[in-house]
Design an enzyme around this catalytic site. Structure first.
Site, PDB file in Angstrom:
ATOM      1  N   SER A   1      10.718  -1.700  -2.108  1.00 21.63           N
ATOM      2  CA  SER A   1       9.864  -0.731  -1.421  1.00 21.63           C
ATOM      3  C   SER A   1      10.618  -0.133  -0.263  1.00 21.63           C
ATOM      4  O   SER A   1      11.379  -0.831   0.428  1.00 21.63           O
ATOM      5  CB  SER A   1       8.580  -1.408  -0.914  1.00 21.63           C
ATOM      6  OG  SER A   1       7.825  -0.507  -0.115  1.00 21.63           O
TER       7      SER A   1
ATOM      8  N   ASP B   1       2.421  -2.596  -6.662  1.00 23.40           N
ATOM      9  CA  ASP B   1       1.772  -1.297  -6.747  1.00 23.40           C
ATOM     10  C   ASP B   1       0.341  -1.528  -6.309  1.00 23.40           C
ATOM     11  O   ASP B   1      -0.328  -2.444  -6.794  1.00 23.40           O
ATOM     12  CB  ASP B   1       1.818  -0.719  -8.156  1.00 23.40           C
ATOM     13  CG  ASP B   1       1.455   0.758  -8.152  1.00 23.40           C
ATOM     14  OD1 ASP B   1       2.040   1.514  -7.353  1.00 23.40           O
ATOM     15  OD2 ASP B   1       0.591   1.173  -8.945  1.00 23.40           O
ATOM     16  N   SER B   2      -0.085  -0.747  -5.367  1.00 22.27           N
ATOM     17  CA  SER B   2      -1.399  -0.979  -4.797  1.00 22.27           C
ATOM     18  C   SER B   2      -2.095   0.334  -4.538  1.00 22.27           C
ATOM     19  O   SER B   2      -1.470   1.395  -4.492  1.00 22.27           O
ATOM     20  CB  SER B   2      -1.287  -1.793  -3.505  1.00 22.27           C
ATOM     21  OG  SER B   2      -0.416  -1.158  -2.596  1.00 22.27           O
TER      22      SER B   2
ATOM     23  N   GLY C   1      -2.200   4.164   5.275  1.00 15.41           N
ATOM     24  CA  GLY C   1      -2.912   4.559   4.066  1.00 15.41           C
ATOM     25  C   GLY C   1      -4.393   4.782   4.314  1.00 15.41           C
ATOM     26  O   GLY C   1      -4.789   5.523   5.220  1.00 15.41           O
TER      27      GLY C   1
ATOM     28  N   ASP D   1      -6.538   2.497   5.296  1.00 17.90           N
ATOM     29  CA  ASP D   1      -7.082   1.485   6.202  1.00 17.90           C
ATOM     30  C   ASP D   1      -8.146   2.009   7.173  1.00 17.90           C
ATOM     31  O   ASP D   1      -9.126   1.311   7.444  1.00 17.90           O
ATOM     32  CB  ASP D   1      -5.965   0.813   6.999  1.00 17.90           C
ATOM     33  CG  ASP D   1      -5.177  -0.204   6.185  1.00 17.90           C
ATOM     34  OD1 ASP D   1      -5.728  -0.718   5.192  1.00 17.90           O
ATOM     35  OD2 ASP D   1      -4.018  -0.484   6.543  1.00 17.90           O
TER      36      ASP D   1
ATOM     37  N   LYS E   1      -5.612  -8.823   9.192  1.00 13.85           N
ATOM     38  CA  LYS E   1      -5.497  -8.065   7.954  1.00 13.85           C
ATOM     39  C   LYS E   1      -4.748  -8.856   6.891  1.00 13.85           C
ATOM     40  O   LYS E   1      -5.149  -8.876   5.716  1.00 13.85           O
ATOM     41  CB  LYS E   1      -4.803  -6.728   8.222  1.00 13.85           C
ATOM     42  CG  LYS E   1      -4.673  -5.852   6.971  1.00 13.85           C
ATOM     43  CD  LYS E   1      -3.906  -4.577   7.266  1.00 13.85           C
ATOM     44  CE  LYS E   1      -3.587  -3.841   5.971  1.00 13.85           C
ATOM     45  NZ  LYS E   1      -2.756  -2.646   6.187  1.00 13.85           N
TER      46      LYS E   1
ATOM     47  N   HIS F   1      -5.451  -7.202   0.180  1.00  9.50           N
ATOM     48  CA  HIS F   1      -5.109  -7.307  -1.236  1.00  9.50           C
ATOM     49  C   HIS F   1      -3.664  -7.740  -1.426  1.00  9.50           C
ATOM     50  O   HIS F   1      -3.371  -8.584  -2.263  1.00  9.50           O
ATOM     51  CB  HIS F   1      -5.376  -5.981  -1.946  1.00  9.50           C
ATOM     52  CG  HIS F   1      -4.767  -4.779  -1.268  1.00  9.50           C
ATOM     53  ND1 HIS F   1      -4.869  -4.541   0.080  1.00  9.50           N
ATOM     54  CD2 HIS F   1      -4.038  -3.731  -1.765  1.00  9.50           C
ATOM     55  CE1 HIS F   1      -4.259  -3.410   0.383  1.00  9.50           C
ATOM     56  NE2 HIS F   1      -3.733  -2.907  -0.708  1.00  9.50           N
TER      57      HIS F   1
END
Length: 204
Positions: free
Chosen positions: A7, A71-72, A154, A156, A176, A181
């Site tokens: 990433s 991947d999210s 993102g 959030d 967090k 996730h």
């Protein structure tokens, strides 16, 4: 052992380092900024798992290091699960976080609060010589009608996890990480990473 996180996101690299440090996992995490650049793979998978594997395979092929990739994204129920795998490019291929967020909020502007249910999903793939594993982490919640908080990135600022009265952008990194996730997927992956650290000590 060196572990490549495939990433270019400094946020994700920092998050991975924090969680592994907290769990006392003795690996050196390197990101794409720490290795020779290579062409970005085309993320054309139909699922988060597909795309995570695409990125992990590319990172492993180019670096030779055990490689972790994720991947999210966010799935919004009133949008039939979209943006989903297109979360990072919802407003266009090279869209910024703010553009994606603004588009999403416009699309659900008239949706009642009780119907703004959504979830963050992360598929995480670990690839090493001779094997691979893919795991998933999910956190359920709903979307607020306004942006709240200055942390995170993102989506959030509009995501309110179930059981909390603050968005993930209003939480500290530690809070967090405990519910996110990616945090959930990564903690599930830790036993596999620890096994690799014993299997490939020469990478230390």
């Amino acid at each position: 052992m060196k572990l490549l996180l495939a990433s270019g996101s400094v946020h994700k690299v920092a998050e991975l380092r924090r969680i592994l440090d907290r769990q006392a996992v003795l690996v050196e995490v390197v990101g794409l900024g720490d290795i020779d650049p290579y062409p970005e793979p085309v993320e054309n998978g139909a699922t988060f798992e597909d795309n995570a594997l695409i990125k992990a395979r590319a990172g492993f092929a180019m670096s030779g290091l055990p490689t972790l990739a994720d991947d999210s994204g966010i799935e919004v129920d009133v949008l039939n699960g979209m943006p989903g795998v297109r979360s990072a490019r919802w407003a266009g291929t090279h869209a910024a976080d703010g553009d994606n967020l603004s588009l999403l909020m416009r699309q659900i502007d008239d949706v009642e609060p009780e119907r703004r249910t959504a979830r963050f999903v992360c598929a995480m793939a670990l690839l090493w010589p001779g094997g691979q594993t893919v795991l998933r982490g999910v956190v359920e919640g709903r979307l607020t009608t306004d942006l709240r908080g200055e942390h995170g990135f993102g989506y959030d600022p509009v995501f309110l996890p179930d059981g909390y009265d603050r968005t993930t952008a209003q939480m500290s990194d530690e809070e967090k990480d405990a519910i996110s996730h990616r945090g959930r997927a990564l903690r599930a992956m830790i036993p596999h990473i620890e096994d690799l650290a014993w299997t490939f000590p020469s990478e230390a």
